[in-house]
Scaffold this motif. Structure first.
Motif, PDB file in Angstrom:
ATOM      1  N   LEU A   1       3.948  -0.990  -1.467  1.00 43.85           N
ATOM      2  CA  LEU A   1       3.900  -0.042  -1.297  1.00 43.85           C
ATOM      3  C   LEU A   1       4.643   0.966  -2.800  1.00 43.85           C
ATOM      4  CD1 LEU A   1       5.166   1.219   2.397  1.00 43.85           C
ATOM      5  CD2 LEU A   1       3.031   1.719   1.254  1.00 43.85           C
ATOM      6  N   THR A   2       4.868   0.061  -3.594  1.00 48.45           N
ATOM      7  CA  THR A   2       5.046   0.479  -4.630  1.00 48.45           C
ATOM      8  C   THR A   2       5.235  -0.479  -5.672  1.00 48.45           C
ATOM      9  OG1 THR A   2       7.544   0.560  -4.334  1.00 48.45           O
ATOM     10  CG2 THR A   2       7.075   2.758  -3.375  1.00 48.45           C
ATOM     11  N   PRO A   3       4.773  -0.310  -7.124  1.00 48.58           N
ATOM     12  CA  PRO A   3       4.978  -0.888  -7.889  1.00 48.58           C
ATOM     13  C   PRO A   3       6.934  -1.987  -8.494  1.00 48.58           C
ATOM     14  CG  PRO A   3       4.226   1.001  -8.916  1.00 48.58           C
ATOM     15  CD  PRO A   3       4.218   1.402  -7.001  1.00 48.58           C
ATOM     16  N   ILE A   4       7.824  -1.091  -7.867  1.00 43.75           N
ATOM     17  CA  ILE A   4       8.674  -2.368  -8.307  1.00 43.75           C
ATOM     18  C   ILE A   4       9.999  -2.556  -6.395  1.00 43.75           C
ATOM     19  CG2 ILE A   4       9.805  -0.086  -9.380  1.00 43.75           C
ATOM     20  CD1 ILE A   4      11.539   0.438  -7.198  1.00 43.75           C
TER      21      ILE A   4
ATOM     22  N   ILE B   1      -2.517  -0.425 -14.455  1.00 49.51           N
ATOM     23  CA  ILE B   1      -3.404  -0.126 -13.672  1.00 49.51           C
ATOM     24  C   ILE B   1      -3.187   1.437 -13.300  1.00 49.51           C
ATOM     25  CG2 ILE B   1      -3.981  -0.624 -11.256  1.00 49.51           C
ATOM     26  CD1 ILE B   1      -5.309  -2.510 -12.441  1.00 49.51           C
ATOM     27  N   PRO B   2      -3.781   2.824 -13.227  1.00 44.05           N
ATOM     28  CA  PRO B   2      -3.182   4.001 -13.299  1.00 44.05           C
ATOM     29  C   PRO B   2      -2.621   4.622 -11.550  1.00 44.05           C
ATOM     30  CG  PRO B   2      -5.777   3.453 -13.478  1.00 44.05           C
ATOM     31  CD  PRO B   2      -5.557   2.579 -13.030  1.00 44.05           C
ATOM     32  N   LEU B   3      -1.410   4.835 -11.732  1.00 42.11           N
ATOM     33  CA  LEU B   3      -0.643   4.623 -11.107  1.00 42.11           C
ATOM     34  C   LEU B   3      -0.908   5.458  -9.734  1.00 42.11           C
ATOM     35  CD1 LEU B   3       2.948   3.475 -10.140  1.00 42.11           C
ATOM     36  CD2 LEU B   3       3.529   5.893 -11.286  1.00 42.11           C
ATOM     37  N   PHE B   4      -1.950   6.068  -9.212  1.00 41.07           N
ATOM     38  CA  PHE B   4      -2.354   6.848  -8.218  1.00 41.07           C
ATOM     39  C   PHE B   4      -2.802   6.032  -7.863  1.00 41.07           C
ATOM     40  CE2 PHE B   4      -5.340   8.971  -6.670  1.00 41.07           C
ATOM     41  CZ  PHE B   4      -4.607  10.325  -5.066  1.00 41.07           C
ATOM     42  N   GLU B   5      -4.035   5.300  -7.948  1.00 35.97           N
ATOM     43  CA  GLU B   5      -4.945   4.695  -7.684  1.00 35.97           C
ATOM     44  C   GLU B   5      -4.351   3.493  -7.086  1.00 35.97           C
ATOM     45  OE1 GLU B   5      -8.609   3.035  -6.897  1.00 35.97           O
ATOM     46  OE2 GLU B   5      -7.943   5.598  -7.579  1.00 35.97           O
ATOM     47  N   PHE B   6      -3.307   2.794  -7.517  1.00 35.54           N
ATOM     48  CA  PHE B   6      -2.534   2.057  -6.873  1.00 35.54           C
ATOM     49  C   PHE B   6      -1.660   2.230  -5.765  1.00 35.54           C
ATOM     50  CE2 PHE B   6       1.870   0.038  -6.118  1.00 35.54           C
ATOM     51  CZ  PHE B   6       1.397  -1.098  -6.551  1.00 35.54           C
TER      52      PHE B   6
ATOM     53  N   SER C   1      -2.096   0.495  -2.231  1.00 32.68           N
ATOM     54  CA  SER C   1      -1.338   0.110  -1.383  1.00 32.68           C
ATOM     55  C   SER C   1      -0.895   0.199  -0.715  1.00 32.68           C
ATOM     56  CB  SER C   1       0.303   0.126  -3.027  1.00 32.68           C
ATOM     57  OG  SER C   1       0.653   1.448  -2.346  1.00 32.68           O
ATOM     58  N   PHE C   2      -0.574   1.953   0.258  1.00 31.12           N
ATOM     59  CA  PHE C   2      -0.846   2.180   1.558  1.00 31.12           C
ATOM     60  C   PHE C   2      -1.708   1.827   2.490  1.00 31.12           C
ATOM     61  CE2 PHE C   2      -1.457   5.715   4.388  1.00 31.12           C
ATOM     62  CZ  PHE C   2      -0.012   5.909   4.762  1.00 31.12           C
ATOM     63  N   ILE C   3      -2.860   1.963   1.617  1.00 26.57           N
ATOM     64  CA  ILE C   3      -4.234   1.796   2.952  1.00 26.57           C
ATOM     65  C   ILE C   3      -3.905   0.160   2.782  1.00 26.57           C
ATOM     66  CG2 ILE C   3      -6.475   1.419   2.880  1.00 26.57           C
ATOM     67  CD1 ILE C   3      -6.878   3.353   1.406  1.00 26.57           C
ATOM     68  N   PHE C   4      -3.954  -1.300   2.197  1.00 22.78           N
ATOM     69  CA  PHE C   4      -3.486  -2.108   2.198  1.00 22.78           C
ATOM     70  C   PHE C   4      -1.948  -2.909   2.730  1.00 22.78           C
ATOM     71  CE2 PHE C   4      -5.978  -2.748  -1.611  1.00 22.78           C
ATOM     72  CZ  PHE C   4      -7.247  -2.508  -0.814  1.00 22.78           C
ATOM     73  N   SER C   5      -1.308  -2.107   3.123  1.00 25.51           N
ATOM     74  CA  SER C   5      -0.174  -2.476   3.423  1.00 25.51           C
ATOM     75  C   SER C   5      -0.276  -2.002   4.860  1.00 25.51           C
ATOM     76  CB  SER C   5       0.764  -2.040   2.034  1.00 25.51           C
ATOM     77  OG  SER C   5       1.133  -2.262   1.007  1.00 25.51           O
ATOM     78  N   VAL C   6      -0.066  -0.972   5.039  1.00 28.51           N
ATOM     79  CA  VAL C   6       0.178   0.023   6.452  1.00 28.51           C
ATOM     80  C   VAL C   6      -0.663  -1.015   7.138  1.00 28.51           C
ATOM     81  CG1 VAL C   6      -0.955   1.434   8.253  1.00 28.51           C
ATOM     82  CG2 VAL C   6       0.424   1.634   5.664  1.00 28.51           C
ATOM     83  N   VAL C   7      -2.301  -1.223   7.152  1.00 25.86           N
ATOM     84  CA  VAL C   7      -2.434  -2.367   7.826  1.00 25.86           C
ATOM     85  C   VAL C   7      -2.569  -3.565   8.393  1.00 25.86           C
ATOM     86  CG1 VAL C   7      -5.315  -2.853   8.212  1.00 25.86           C
ATOM     87  CG2 VAL C   7      -4.649  -0.422   7.562  1.00 25.86           C
ATOM     88  N   VAL C   8      -2.365  -4.574   7.256  1.00 26.96           N
ATOM     89  CA  VAL C   8      -1.797  -5.503   6.621  1.00 26.96           C
ATOM     90  C   VAL C   8      -0.351  -5.591   7.727  1.00 26.96           C
ATOM     91  CG1 VAL C   8      -1.301  -7.853   5.563  1.00 26.96           C
ATOM     92  CG2 VAL C   8      -2.990  -6.236   5.462  1.00 26.96           C
ATOM     93  N   LEU C   9       0.442  -4.604   7.691  1.00 25.88           N
ATOM     94  CA  LEU C   9       1.299  -5.037   8.464  1.00 25.88           C
ATOM     95  C   LEU C   9       1.251  -5.287   9.364  1.00 25.88           C
ATOM     96  CD1 LEU C   9       5.124  -5.172   8.186  1.00 25.88           C
ATOM     97  CD2 LEU C   9       5.166  -3.142   7.548  1.00 25.88           C
TER      98      LEU C   9
END
Length: 450
Positions: free
Chosen positions: A391-394, A413-418, A422-430
């Motif tokens: 969800l976050t870079p760290i 990679i632009p931070l906003f784009e990340f 990351s929100f879309i991918f992480s929530v669905v995959v989790l």
């Protein structure tokens, strides 16, 4: 005081004033925590007792993955993937061989983007499973730059998309084995989970995570790729011998065997990973492809120092009563049923991992769950730490390694784009991975009388 220090350390990690390295910030934070009495020498020793094996495993996997890269094993695998995904009869040799021993110097092969995407994601999942998320990202990032050497705008856009695919799959697919993620190693050690039991409960979550990753990546980003990509392979047939290929495959096969054997006899996993790393480096030295001091110099060990320092800072939150708050939340949610409880713990761990890094979070969660031992909750906690860390870079060391590699190649990679992706991918995959865990628990009750 513990919370104030933690907030300051995290702000410095995100802000990085004057370009201060992350490991310096976390180490100074740990030192201040000790000087202020937030943690004691006994606490520091306790933290090291928890993380020493997983830390040494990370070091061993970093060395092993870099050694196998120098040997040429991953270039060989990538070349085979391109040949398999490429259109038959479409290959084009750009340069004539310099000598009779080398059959090709540079080969361009037209590949269907969808087919290449599937195989590269599966390849990334394979590396994440056997060489951990950190080892996988060390291999996948330079590999993507090798596969997409063209600098024109369209091809560079494809490179960025594949870099994102590989960056996310390295964490999403690090669930199968104990050694696939440092969080797994740490948790299996704390709760005494055997290698076989770990695979049993994590096989379906791993499968669901990979399949959902393929689907969500393609829906959100994959369709932006052109239908056909002209891929470049600089692999030479004489760059790795048949024995070298066999030797590398053997090491990857031995890792899970060693892990099973070691877990049964309570032998630290770091010993077996260290043996595999030493064997790989020794073979690379013998064939004159590895200079040991250069290899160690290029290894990003600073992320290990960063994680240990952050462990100590976060342990101060435990002393300040954070664990009691976490335990109360787990008890209160129990009234809503097992499925809701697994989702709650998984997403709570994901949120914590994204804020404070998944290694300190997995330690806090393990301590919170240790008294009221519930194996499904432990695995839900792990899935949250492994997948939600993106969800976050760290959130994970693999992401930090990925960003360091991108910076070395001049890509940002632009931070906003990340954050958006990351929100879309992480929530669905989790969510899908926890559904797989729920199914695994149901099967365990039927077949294992759990």
């Amino acid at each position: 005081m513990a919370y104030g220090l933690f907030i300051i350390v995290m702000l410095l990690i995100y802000w990085r004033p004057f370009g201060i390295p992350l490991w310096v910030t976390s180490t100074l934070g740990a030192g201040v925590a000790y000087l202020l009495g937030i943690v004691s020498a006994r606490d520091v020793w306790f933290v090291w007792g928890m993380v020493w094996d997983s830390t040494l495993v990370l070091v061993g996997l970093i060395v092993l993955s870099l050694a196998m890269e120098r040997i040429g094993f991953f270039a060989y695998l990538a070349h085979k993937i391109i040949l398999f995904a490429g259109e038959k009869g479409g290959g084009k040799c750009l340069f004539k061989p310099n000598n009779l021993d080398s059959m090709q110097d540079l080969l361009q092969i037209p590949c269907k983007a969808s087919k290449l995407f599937v195989f590269l994601v599966l390849f990334g999942a394979f590396l994440a499973s056997f060489l951990a998320n950190d080892g996988a990202i060390l291999i996948l990032t330079p590999l993507m730059f090798a596969l997409f050497p063209n600098k024109n705008k369209g091809f560079f856009a494809s490179l960025i998309l594949f870099l994102l695919f590989m960056g996310f799959i390295s964490d999403f697919a690090s669930n199968l084995f104990v050694f696939s993620n440092l969080t797994n190693i740490l948790t299996a050690s704390v709760f005494g989970i055997s290698f076989v039991d770990f695979v049993w409960f994590m096989a379906l979550p791993q499968l669901f995570a990979i399949l959902s990753s393929l689907l969500i990546f393609w829906v959100v980003l994959g369709r932006k790729l052109p239908k056909t990509l002209l891929m470049t392979s600089s692999f030479k047939t004489d760059s790795i011998s048949p024995f070298g290929i066999f030797f590398c495959f053997l090491l990857l096969i031995l890792l899970p065997i060693f892990a099973t054997f070691g877990a049964h006899f309570r032998i630290p996993l770091s010993i077996f990973v260290g043996i595999c790393a030493i064997l790989a480096v020794s073979y690379g030295i013998k064939i004159q492809k590895i200079q040991p001091f250069v290899l160690l110099k290029n290894s990003p060990f600073s992320v290990v120092v960063f994680s240990v320092g952050l462990f100590v800072v976060v342990f101060g939150l435990k002393n300040a009563g954070l664990l009691e708050f976490m335990r109360i939340g787990i008890v209160e949610i129990s009234a809503f049923g097992e499925q809701v409880r697994l989702l709650y713990v998984g997403f709570l761990s994901a949120l914590g991992s994204s804020l404070i890094n998944n290694l300190p979070m997995v330690m806090l969660g393990d301590l919170a769950l240790k008294d009221a031992f519930d194996l499904p909750l432990v695995f839900a906690h792990l899935l949250g730490c492994n997948i939600g860390a993106k969800l976050t870079p760290i959130g994970s060391l693999a992401t930090l390694l990925w960003l360091v590699s991108l910076k070395r190649y001049g890509v940002k990679i632009p931070l906003f784009e990340f954050f958006k992706l990351s929100f879309i991918f992480s929530v669905v995959v989790l969510f899908c991975a926890i559904l797989g865990l729920i199914l695994s628990v149901s099967l365990a009750k039927v077949f294992l009388e759990y």
